[in-house]
Motif scaffolding. Structure first.
Motif, PDB file in Angstrom:
ATOM      1  N   UNK A   1       8.968  61.719  68.970  1.00  0.00           N
ATOM      2  CA  UNK A   1       8.812  61.618  67.522  1.00  0.00           C
ATOM      3  C   UNK A   1       7.370  61.878  67.101  1.00  0.00           C
ATOM      4  N   UNK A   2       6.443  61.225  67.757  1.00  0.00           N
ATOM      5  CA  UNK A   2       5.030  61.372  67.395  1.00  0.00           C
ATOM      6  C   UNK A   2       4.493  62.734  67.831  1.00  0.00           C
ATOM      7  N   UNK A   3       4.920  63.223  68.995  1.00  0.00           N
ATOM      8  CA  UNK A   3       4.481  64.548  69.449  1.00  0.00           C
ATOM      9  C   UNK A   3       4.942  65.626  68.473  1.00  0.00           C
ATOM     10  N   UNK A   4       6.222  65.573  68.075  1.00  0.00           N
ATOM     11  CA  UNK A   4       6.744  66.576  67.140  1.00  0.00           C
ATOM     12  C   UNK A   4       6.064  66.465  65.779  1.00  0.00           C
ATOM     13  N   UNK A   5       5.827  65.236  65.324  1.00  0.00           N
ATOM     14  CA  UNK A   5       5.157  65.056  64.041  1.00  0.00           C
ATOM     15  C   UNK A   5       3.742  65.584  64.056  1.00  0.00           C
ATOM     16  N   UNK A   6       3.036  65.385  65.166  1.00  0.00           N
ATOM     17  CA  UNK A   6       1.666  65.896  65.282  1.00  0.00           C
ATOM     18  C   UNK A   6       1.660  67.418  65.323  1.00  0.00           C
ATOM     19  N   UNK A   7       2.598  68.004  66.080  1.00  0.00           N
ATOM     20  CA  UNK A   7       2.682  69.466  66.161  1.00  0.00           C
ATOM     21  C   UNK A   7       3.051  70.073  64.810  1.00  0.00           C
ATOM     22  N   UNK A   8       3.787  69.322  63.992  1.00  0.00           N
ATOM     23  CA  UNK A   8       4.207  69.844  62.685  1.00  0.00           C
ATOM     24  C   UNK A   8       3.031  70.022  61.721  1.00  0.00           C
ATOM     25  N   UNK A   9       1.922  69.332  61.968  1.00  0.00           N
ATOM     26  CA  UNK A   9       0.792  69.417  61.036  1.00  0.00           C
ATOM     27  C   UNK A   9       0.192  70.827  60.999  1.00  0.00           C
TER      28      UNK A   9
ATOM     29  N   UNK B   1      10.074  77.243  63.643  1.00  0.00           N
ATOM     30  CA  UNK B   1       9.353  76.281  64.486  1.00  0.00           C
ATOM     31  C   UNK B   1       9.160  74.962  63.740  1.00  0.00           C
ATOM     32  N   UNK B   2       8.709  75.070  62.488  1.00  0.00           N
ATOM     33  CA  UNK B   2       8.475  73.866  61.693  1.00  0.00           C
ATOM     34  C   UNK B   2       9.787  73.123  61.448  1.00  0.00           C
ATOM     35  N   UNK B   3      10.863  73.845  61.173  1.00  0.00           N
ATOM     36  CA  UNK B   3      12.150  73.208  60.960  1.00  0.00           C
ATOM     37  C   UNK B   3      12.621  72.449  62.191  1.00  0.00           C
ATOM     38  N   UNK B   4      12.416  73.035  63.370  1.00  0.00           N
ATOM     39  CA  UNK B   4      12.803  72.351  64.605  1.00  0.00           C
ATOM     40  C   UNK B   4      12.012  71.057  64.784  1.00  0.00           C
ATOM     41  N   UNK B   5      10.699  71.094  64.482  1.00  0.00           N
ATOM     42  CA  UNK B   5       9.875  69.886  64.598  1.00  0.00           C
ATOM     43  C   UNK B   5      10.335  68.819  63.617  1.00  0.00           C
ATOM     44  N   UNK B   6      10.672  69.228  62.386  1.00  0.00           N
ATOM     45  CA  UNK B   6      11.115  68.260  61.377  1.00  0.00           C
ATOM     46  C   UNK B   6      12.445  67.633  61.769  1.00  0.00           C
ATOM     47  N   UNK B   7      13.375  68.436  62.260  1.00  0.00           N
ATOM     48  CA  UNK B   7      14.680  67.896  62.673  1.00  0.00           C
ATOM     49  C   UNK B   7      14.513  66.920  63.837  1.00  0.00           C
ATOM     50  N   UNK B   8      13.674  67.280  64.825  1.00  0.00           N
ATOM     51  CA  UNK B   8      13.438  66.377  65.951  1.00  0.00           C
ATOM     52  C   UNK B   8      12.794  65.079  65.475  1.00  0.00           C
ATOM     53  N   UNK B   9      11.833  65.182  64.561  1.00  0.00           N
ATOM     54  CA  UNK B   9      11.205  63.984  63.992  1.00  0.00           C
ATOM     55  C   UNK B   9      12.238  63.107  63.293  1.00  0.00           C
ATOM     56  N   UNK B  10      13.095  63.735  62.510  1.00  0.00           N
ATOM     57  CA  UNK B  10      14.088  62.972  61.749  1.00  0.00           C
ATOM     58  C   UNK B  10      15.047  62.232  62.674  1.00  0.00           C
TER      59      UNK B  10
END
Length: 392
Positions: A93-101, A49-58
């Protein structure tokens, strides 16, 4: 492993000198961490899950960086469509970054006993692997921390945010790829298969899921209109501000509260133009519904009315493929002057706007005239326009 030429161990598998056993105290003692959830299956589930959020953010962050600061070979070919493209990608970008926290917090809790494993480094390979993980964790923590403060427009550090954020993204992506390669066997073994149902695992993963959902639902409303009613924790409300739109940089901050009485728009082209506000209002009007979408993640749509930029360029004799430099009355600031690719300049929706939602622009929204264009970062929608230069 044996070296095929010497018969000895490979260089990276050479054992390292080990510290004496008497140093194994406190959290270094065997059996200190007793929760059964500090195990590979839980780490892999949260990690994907975290990897998916990081890739989407990137990927979305890379797109935002390119739109703001394109390389020379791409600058004249930036797409002006889809109209809401930047609104969607930067919102994601911001949604995925916030969810990654919360995901990062859960991931670190699952694996943090590894920080105290004994011996600290068994071989050169093991030491390098641990150093790579340290880089990945440190860079991710810094990226998410600074990104969160950016949504609040708070910059308490001495380094430039945008450039640092960009390069941290590359460091994280590279370190993540190395980590996945090093742990490929473990990840593959625990990706789908559950060998045993550990007590508490389902409850823990459910709690993490609920936390991510709660954070997302209560912050995503700043960019997702149908979630606006639940926008409880987001730093911005897209419907609050002068004329119902938020403002990042006010006229007072830009030093443009007083517009010269003899203000004129200068268009420097093959046929130079100097147009008063009355001249612009006398030209054919066009209305477009376009969003303001900012790097902080918020966006809001409005109806803008004004003169099509391509009509001004035609009157000034500008060639179809010309780039523009748009200059603001603002005398300082990183976006007091911006460049515009011909794909934007010639788009029929790109306007030199004079009104928003049927009212004359407020000073904070760029009176007497501002740029509004589709699929363009908000920082490049220049306000308080005074000059348009045809660059050829």
């Amino acid at each position: 492993m044996k070296d095929t030429t010497t018969g000895g161990p490979r260089r990276f598998d050479l054992p390292l000198p080990q510290p004496p056993a008497r140093l194994r105290i406190g959290p270094l003692r065997e059996g200190t961490f007793r929760s059964p959830l500090h195990e590979p299956r839980t780490a892999v589930v949260i990690g994907r899950w975290l990897g998916a959020a990081i890739v989407l953010c990137f990927l979305t962050g890379l797109l935002s960086h390119i739109l703001q600061d394109p390389p020379g070979w791409l600058r004249d070919h930036l797409p002006s469509r889809p109209v809401n493209g930047y609104r969607v990608t930067q919102g994601l970008h911001v949604i995925a970054g916030t969810a990654a926290i919360p995901l990062l917090g859960a991931k670190l809790w699952t694996v943090y006993p590894k920080l105290f494993e004994w011996p600290p480094a068994r071989s050169v390979r093991h030491l390098l692997e641990r150093l790579a993980i340290a880089v990945l964790v440190a860079a991710t923590l810094l990226e998410l921390f600074t990104g969160l403060l950016n949504t609040l427009q708070w910059y308490p550090w001495p380094f430039p945010f945008r450039q640092t954020h960009f390069w941290l993204g590359w460091i994280i992506t590279g370190a993540l790829l190395l980590h996945v390669a090093a742990k490929a066997a473990t990840i593959g073994e625990h990706w789908w298969r559950v060998r045993a149902a550990l007590p508490g695992r389902r409850a823990f993963l459910g709690t993490v899921t609920a936390s991510v959902a709660a954070v997302t639902v209560t912050t995503a409303g700043q960019s997702v209109p149908w979630l606006r009613g639940l926008d409880l924790l987001a730093p911005r409300r897209p419907d609050l501000g002068p004329q119902g739109l938020p403002v990042n940089r006010t006229a007072a901050q830009a030093g443009t509260t007083t517009v010269p009485a003899d203000w004129q728009l200068t268009v420097d082209g093959p046929v130079p133009l100097r147009l008063t506000l009355a001249d612009l209002r006398a030209m054919p009007e066009h209305t477009a519904r376009l969003p303001i979408a900012c790097v902080e993640g918020w966006s809001a749509a409005a109806e803008w009315t004004g003169v099509r930029l391509r009509d001004l360029l035609d009157r000034a004799g500008a060639p179809p493929g010309a780039r523009l430099r748009i200059v603001s009355l603002e005398v300082s600031g990183p976006y007091a002057a911006t460049e515009m690719a011909p794909t934007y300049a010639r788009d029929p929706l790109t306007l030199l706007a004079l009104t928003v939602n049927g009212r004359v622009l407020d000073a904070d929204h760029g009176y007497p005239a501002r740029i509004i264009a589709p699929n363009r970062p908000g920082v490049l929608q220049t306000k308080w326009v005074s000059r348009i230069e045809v660059l050829g």
